[in-house]
Design a protein around this motif. Structure first.
Motif, short mmCIF file in Angstrom:
data_model
loop_
_atom_site.label_atom_id
_atom_site.label_comp_id
_atom_site.label_asym_id
_atom_site.label_seq_id
_atom_site.Cartn_x
_atom_site.Cartn_y
_atom_site.Cartn_z
N VAL A 19 1.23 -1.16 0.30
CA VAL A 19 0.42 -0.10 -0.10
C VAL A 19 0.91 0.82 -0.28
CG1 VAL A 19 -1.82 1.23 1.12
CG2 VAL A 19 -1.90 -1.34 1.15
N GLU A 20 0.60 2.04 -1.02
CA GLU A 20 1.34 3.52 -0.41
C GLU A 20 1.69 4.30 0.57
OE1 GLU A 20 1.23 7.70 -3.21
OE2 GLU A 20 0.02 5.84 -3.83
N LYS A 21 0.54 4.39 1.26
CA LYS A 21 1.21 4.75 2.69
C LYS A 21 1.05 3.69 3.60
CE LYS A 21 -0.58 9.70 2.14
NZ LYS A 21 -1.97 9.99 2.48
N LEU A 22 2.15 3.68 3.80
CA LEU A 22 2.67 2.30 4.71
C LEU A 22 1.84 2.68 6.37
CD1 LEU A 22 3.34 -0.30 5.29
CD2 LEU A 22 6.19 0.68 5.60
N ASN A 23 1.17 1.67 7.23
CA ASN A 23 1.13 2.58 8.72
C ASN A 23 1.24 1.74 9.03
OD1 ASN A 23 -0.28 3.71 10.86
ND2 ASN A 23 -2.52 3.85 10.14
N LEU A 24 1.90 1.21 9.80
CA LEU A 24 2.62 -0.10 10.42
C LEU A 24 1.75 0.41 12.28
CD1 LEU A 24 6.66 -0.82 9.44
CD2 LEU A 24 3.92 -2.31 8.81
N ASP A 25 1.87 1.80 12.49
CA ASP A 25 1.65 2.02 13.60
C ASP A 25 0.19 1.72 13.72
OD1 ASP A 25 1.05 3.75 16.70
OD2 ASP A 25 0.09 4.77 15.07
N GLY A 26 -0.90 1.91 12.09
CA GLY A 26 -1.63 1.55 13.22
C GLY A 26 -2.77 0.00 12.97
N LEU A 27 -1.30 -0.88 11.94
CA LEU A 27 -1.04 -2.08 12.28
C LEU A 27 -1.24 -2.76 14.04
CD1 LEU A 27 -1.34 -5.07 10.87
CD2 LEU A 27 1.38 -4.33 10.25
N PHE A 28 0.52 -2.26 14.28
CA PHE A 28 0.70 -2.71 15.21
C PHE A 28 -0.42 -2.17 16.69
CE2 PHE A 28 5.37 -1.68 14.20
CZ PHE A 28 5.24 -3.45 13.35
N LYS A 29 -0.90 -1.01 16.53
CA LYS A 29 -1.83 -0.82 17.45
C LYS A 29 -3.25 -2.06 17.64
CE LYS A 29 -0.42 3.93 18.46
NZ LYS A 29 -0.77 5.69 18.30
N GLN A 30 -3.96 -2.03 15.92
CA GLN A 30 -4.72 -3.05 15.79
C GLN A 30 -4.05 -4.36 16.67
OE1 GLN A 30 -7.73 -2.09 14.93
NE2 GLN A 30 -8.79 -3.52 15.28
#
Length: 93
Positions: A19-30
């Motif tokens: 995905v163009e905007k990598l959102n690892l913070d959201g992945l880890f929090k989820q």
């Protein structure tokens, strides 16, 4: 760590890298949100006896603290509670 949890987070991580905007913070929090729990001490002890799975806190923390990107996203250093020496982090391949 629980290998199925580790693989789950790695698969989601791989999908997010596409995905163009990598959102690892959201992945880890989820991931942490999914496994959050609150139990009475006595019940937690009973689960240790009966449930073959690790408890939610261990399951979450051990899965995340074996992921190198977790350290980069949250700037985790050796004195932090979630820190694990890189030589002790689990990597299967």
């Amino acid at each position: 760590p629980n290998l199925s949890d580790r693989e789950q987070i790695l698969q989601e991580h791989a999908k997010n890298k596409k995905v163009e905007k990598l959102n690892l913070d959201g992945l880890f929090k989820q991931f942490a949100y999914i496994w959050r729990s609150k139990k009475r001490y006595e019940f937690a002890l009973k689960l240790i006896e009966l449930d073959p799975h690790p408890n939610a806190k261990f399951r979450t923390n051990q899965t995340l603290n074996n992921n190198n990107d977790f350290y980069n996203i949250y700037n985790i250093k050796p004195k932090d509670g979630m820190y694990k020496n890189p030589s002790k982090r689990v990597h299967l391949w």
